[in-house]
Design a protein around this motif. Sequence first.
Motif, PDB file in Angstrom:
ATOM      1  N   LEU A   1     -38.506   1.741 -32.229  1.00  0.00           N
ATOM      2  CA  LEU A   1     -38.173   1.750 -30.858  1.00  0.00           C
ATOM      3  C   LEU A   1     -39.475   2.157 -29.855  1.00  0.00           C
ATOM      4  N   LEU A   2     -39.484   1.127 -28.803  1.00  0.00           N
ATOM      5  CA  LEU A   2     -40.510   1.822 -27.881  1.00  0.00           C
ATOM      6  C   LEU A   2     -39.548   2.267 -26.533  1.00  0.00           C
ATOM      7  N   LEU A   3     -39.998   3.398 -26.410  1.00  0.00           N
ATOM      8  CA  LEU A   3     -38.909   3.918 -25.394  1.00  0.00           C
ATOM      9  C   LEU A   3     -39.913   4.147 -23.975  1.00  0.00           C
ATOM     10  N   ASP A   4     -39.246   3.678 -22.690  1.00  0.00           N
ATOM     11  CA  ASP A   4     -39.960   3.905 -21.664  1.00  0.00           C
ATOM     12  C   ASP A   4     -39.509   5.423 -21.182  1.00  0.00           C
ATOM     13  N   VAL A   5     -40.170   6.116 -20.302  1.00  0.00           N
ATOM     14  CA  VAL A   5     -39.771   7.622 -19.910  1.00  0.00           C
ATOM     15  C   VAL A   5     -39.238   7.753 -18.803  1.00  0.00           C
ATOM     16  N   ASN A   6     -40.121   7.434 -17.613  1.00  0.00           N
ATOM     17  CA  ASN A   6     -39.684   7.691 -16.314  1.00  0.00           C
ATOM     18  C   ASN A   6     -38.216   6.885 -15.855  1.00  0.00           C
ATOM     19  N   GLY A   7     -37.226   7.305 -15.517  1.00  0.00           N
ATOM     20  CA  GLY A   7     -36.199   6.631 -15.196  1.00  0.00           C
ATOM     21  C   GLY A   7     -35.336   6.428 -16.468  1.00  0.00           C
ATOM     22  N   VAL A   8     -35.865   6.514 -17.518  1.00  0.00           N
ATOM     23  CA  VAL A   8     -35.052   6.156 -18.774  1.00  0.00           C
ATOM     24  C   VAL A   8     -34.652   7.734 -19.630  1.00  0.00           C
ATOM     25  N   LEU A   9     -35.571   8.686 -19.537  1.00  0.00           N
ATOM     26  CA  LEU A   9     -35.419   9.765 -20.250  1.00  0.00           C
ATOM     27  C   LEU A   9     -35.242  11.032 -19.079  1.00  0.00           C
ATOM     28  N   TYR A  10     -35.992  10.849 -18.038  1.00  0.00           N
ATOM     29  CA  TYR A  10     -36.145  11.608 -16.917  1.00  0.00           C
ATOM     30  C   TYR A  10     -36.102  10.929 -15.697  1.00  0.00           C
ATOM     31  N   ASP A  11     -35.783  11.498 -14.637  1.00  0.00           N
ATOM     32  CA  ASP A  11     -36.074  11.321 -13.317  1.00  0.00           C
ATOM     33  C   ASP A  11     -37.159  12.085 -12.650  1.00  0.00           C
ATOM     34  N   SER A  12     -38.400  11.690 -12.412  1.00  0.00           N
ATOM     35  CA  SER A  12     -39.438  12.406 -11.831  1.00  0.00           C
ATOM     36  C   SER A  12     -39.429  12.826 -10.390  1.00  0.00           C
ATOM     37  N   GLY A  13     -40.283  13.689 -10.109  1.00  0.00           N
ATOM     38  CA  GLY A  13     -40.026  14.355  -8.691  1.00  0.00           C
ATOM     39  C   GLY A  13     -41.035  15.558  -8.713  1.00  0.00           C
ATOM     40  N   GLY A  14     -41.338  15.847  -7.430  1.00  0.00           N
ATOM     41  CA  GLY A  14     -42.160  16.923  -6.954  1.00  0.00           C
ATOM     42  C   GLY A  14     -41.931  18.299  -7.518  1.00  0.00           C
ATOM     43  N   ASP A  15     -40.619  18.510  -7.977  1.00  0.00           N
ATOM     44  CA  ASP A  15     -40.193  19.757  -8.695  1.00  0.00           C
ATOM     45  C   ASP A  15     -40.451  19.623 -10.191  1.00  0.00           C
ATOM     46  N   GLY A  16     -41.221  18.328 -10.492  1.00  0.00           N
ATOM     47  CA  GLY A  16     -41.165  18.344 -12.170  1.00  0.00           C
ATOM     48  C   GLY A  16     -40.134  17.495 -12.669  1.00  0.00           C
ATOM     49  N   GLY A  17     -39.009  17.246 -12.004  1.00  0.00           N
ATOM     50  CA  GLY A  17     -38.068  16.187 -12.425  1.00  0.00           C
ATOM     51  C   GLY A  17     -37.062  16.850 -13.397  1.00  0.00           C
ATOM     52  N   VAL A  18     -36.275  15.886 -13.491  1.00  0.00           N
ATOM     53  CA  VAL A  18     -34.946  16.527 -14.449  1.00  0.00           C
ATOM     54  C   VAL A  18     -34.660  15.334 -15.402  1.00  0.00           C
ATOM     55  N   PRO A  19     -34.119  15.725 -16.522  1.00  0.00           N
ATOM     56  CA  PRO A  19     -33.632  14.934 -17.689  1.00  0.00           C
ATOM     57  C   PRO A  19     -32.564  14.041 -17.342  1.00  0.00           C
ATOM     58  N   ILE A  20     -32.386  12.929 -17.769  1.00  0.00           N
ATOM     59  CA  ILE A  20     -31.218  12.154 -17.645  1.00  0.00           C
ATOM     60  C   ILE A  20     -30.271  12.650 -18.855  1.00  0.00           C
ATOM     61  N   ALA A  21     -28.870  12.743 -18.075  1.00  0.00           N
ATOM     62  CA  ALA A  21     -28.054  13.267 -19.082  1.00  0.00           C
ATOM     63  C   ALA A  21     -27.721  12.628 -20.490  1.00  0.00           C
TER      64      ALA A  21
ATOM     65  N   GLY B   1     -41.080  20.875 -22.359  1.00  0.00           N
ATOM     66  CA  GLY B   1     -40.340  21.881 -21.534  1.00  0.00           C
ATOM     67  C   GLY B   1     -38.790  21.714 -21.248  1.00  0.00           C
ATOM     68  N   MET B   2     -38.575  20.161 -20.973  1.00  0.00           N
ATOM     69  CA  MET B   2     -37.262  19.872 -20.619  1.00  0.00           C
ATOM     70  C   MET B   2     -36.321  19.750 -22.243  1.00  0.00           C
ATOM     71  N   GLY B   3     -37.351  19.904 -23.170  1.00  0.00           N
ATOM     72  CA  GLY B   3     -36.345  20.004 -24.352  1.00  0.00           C
ATOM     73  C   GLY B   3     -36.580  18.543 -25.241  1.00  0.00           C
ATOM     74  N   PHE B   4     -37.305  17.868 -24.565  1.00  0.00           N
ATOM     75  CA  PHE B   4     -37.718  16.484 -25.450  1.00  0.00           C
ATOM     76  C   PHE B   4     -38.599  16.999 -26.944  1.00  0.00           C
ATOM     77  N   ASP B   5     -38.381  16.227 -27.793  1.00  0.00           N
ATOM     78  CA  ASP B   5     -39.136  16.358 -29.216  1.00  0.00           C
ATOM     79  C   ASP B   5     -40.073  14.933 -28.965  1.00  0.00           C
TER      80      ASP B   5
END
Lengths: 245, 245
Positions: free
Chosen positions: B14-34, B70-74
């Motif tokens: 698998l090739l996995l995109d990251v931004n918008g797939v695993l997490y939403d980026s942002g000035g605060d560092g972003g948040v993982p997608i549920a 830091g968000m928990g991703f391996d």
Amino acid sequence: GRAMAAWARTVRGLLLDVNGVLYDSGGDGGVPIAGSVEAVRRIKASGLKLQFCTNETQATREKFVKKLQGMGFDMSVAEVTAPAPAACRILKERGLRPHLLVHDDLIPEFADIDKANPNCVVIGDAAENFTYANLNEAFRVLIGMEKPVLLSLGTGRYYKETDGLKLDVGAYMKALEYACDVQAEVVGKPSKKFFESALAEMGVPPQQAIMIGDDIVNDVGGAQRCGMRALQVRTGKYRSVHTSH
Amino acid sequence: GRAMAAWARTVRGLLLDVNGVLYDSGGDGGVPIAGSVEAVRRIKASGLKLQFCTNETQATREKFVKKLQGMGFDMSVAEVTAPAPAACRILKERGLRPHLLVHDDLIPEFADIDKANPNCVVIGDAAENFTYANLNEAFRVLIGMEKPVLLSLGTGRYYKETDGLKLDVGAYMKALEYACDVQAEVVGKPSKKFFESALAEMGVPPQQAIMIGDDIVNDVGGAQRCGMRALQVRTGKYRSVHTSH
């Protein structure tokens, strides 16, 4: 030759570009190009009709004319065809309420226009107002529309100021076009409608008019598609780019 | 059905995109997608090969991976294929000295690269560095070249941050392309060469790999042109745009 002389006798009106032809703009107000004040005076004395046809959107026509008068140019507001007044006519005709991404000094041109709850974006040469935040804001307004409407005050690639070349409105127009997958409606050169309104102001048909400018696309190409002859002068941006190589 | 099941058995990577797939980026560092931290864990546990294939250019790979860990991703640096290291290989191969229009946090990726007397421009998602002055400077460097060379780290139109949609590098690439009448060379998705290097890292041929991303052009279209299957997830920018109408 004889054909050239015969053609010259049919010329009754001139459309003159301003930036890069009569003067080089700049943060200091700009400087007239050598001989151009006298050239305007001679054209008027010759009895030729003259209309200034500019994509200037960094100031109201009133302010722009005042600046050029201050440099010695014989010029009145009525002799200037510029994009912002043309855009205002379109906005009113079509009930469009603009989000403005323009230069601060252009905003008074839109004083009579309803800008609440925008249903289009108008982009001009916003210069220092082309910030990351302002571009994102204009983008979000556009992408939020069911069918994005983008009016662009010209399509210029770049222009010369006294401190160097600057990206013009066309570059930022392309950025928004690409991001939103829309095509901008152009108000200003090289739009045919814009040249036609300048010719109408002079009361001269295209076959009897010449456009003189420094931009091969906006001035020369646009005028030719309108049925006019056109001349490219080698001042303004022409010189900057061609002598840097 | 049976065909689907047969195809699924052939998938090895698998090739996995990251931004918008695993997490939403942002000035605060972003948040993982549920669910995405758990999804990465399961994919790895299943024995499938996994490579993260991102157009992220707002940070070095090291910093980017640290944030996602830091968000928990391996996730490890070697598992990430990103445009800046690919661009550095190209710059070295071709003796190109870049003028950089990139995010401050990406600059360390170019530490080993000679940047004196630039003969190309590299543009990335510069975000706050997309100022009027910086865009004019990059433009002047390009227009001053006999044959302008522009490398673009991706062609994204826009992306979602926690505080809203932002113009991506592709929009600014288009602005420079138009102003200088050049075509950028793309380093990153959807370039075929970029997907191929991500597949090479996994050691999986395109027919046995799937790309998963939220961008129909960069992720899905690019992967398909490479001979891979692709899936578009409806997180990230997909949701932002399609729910605003």
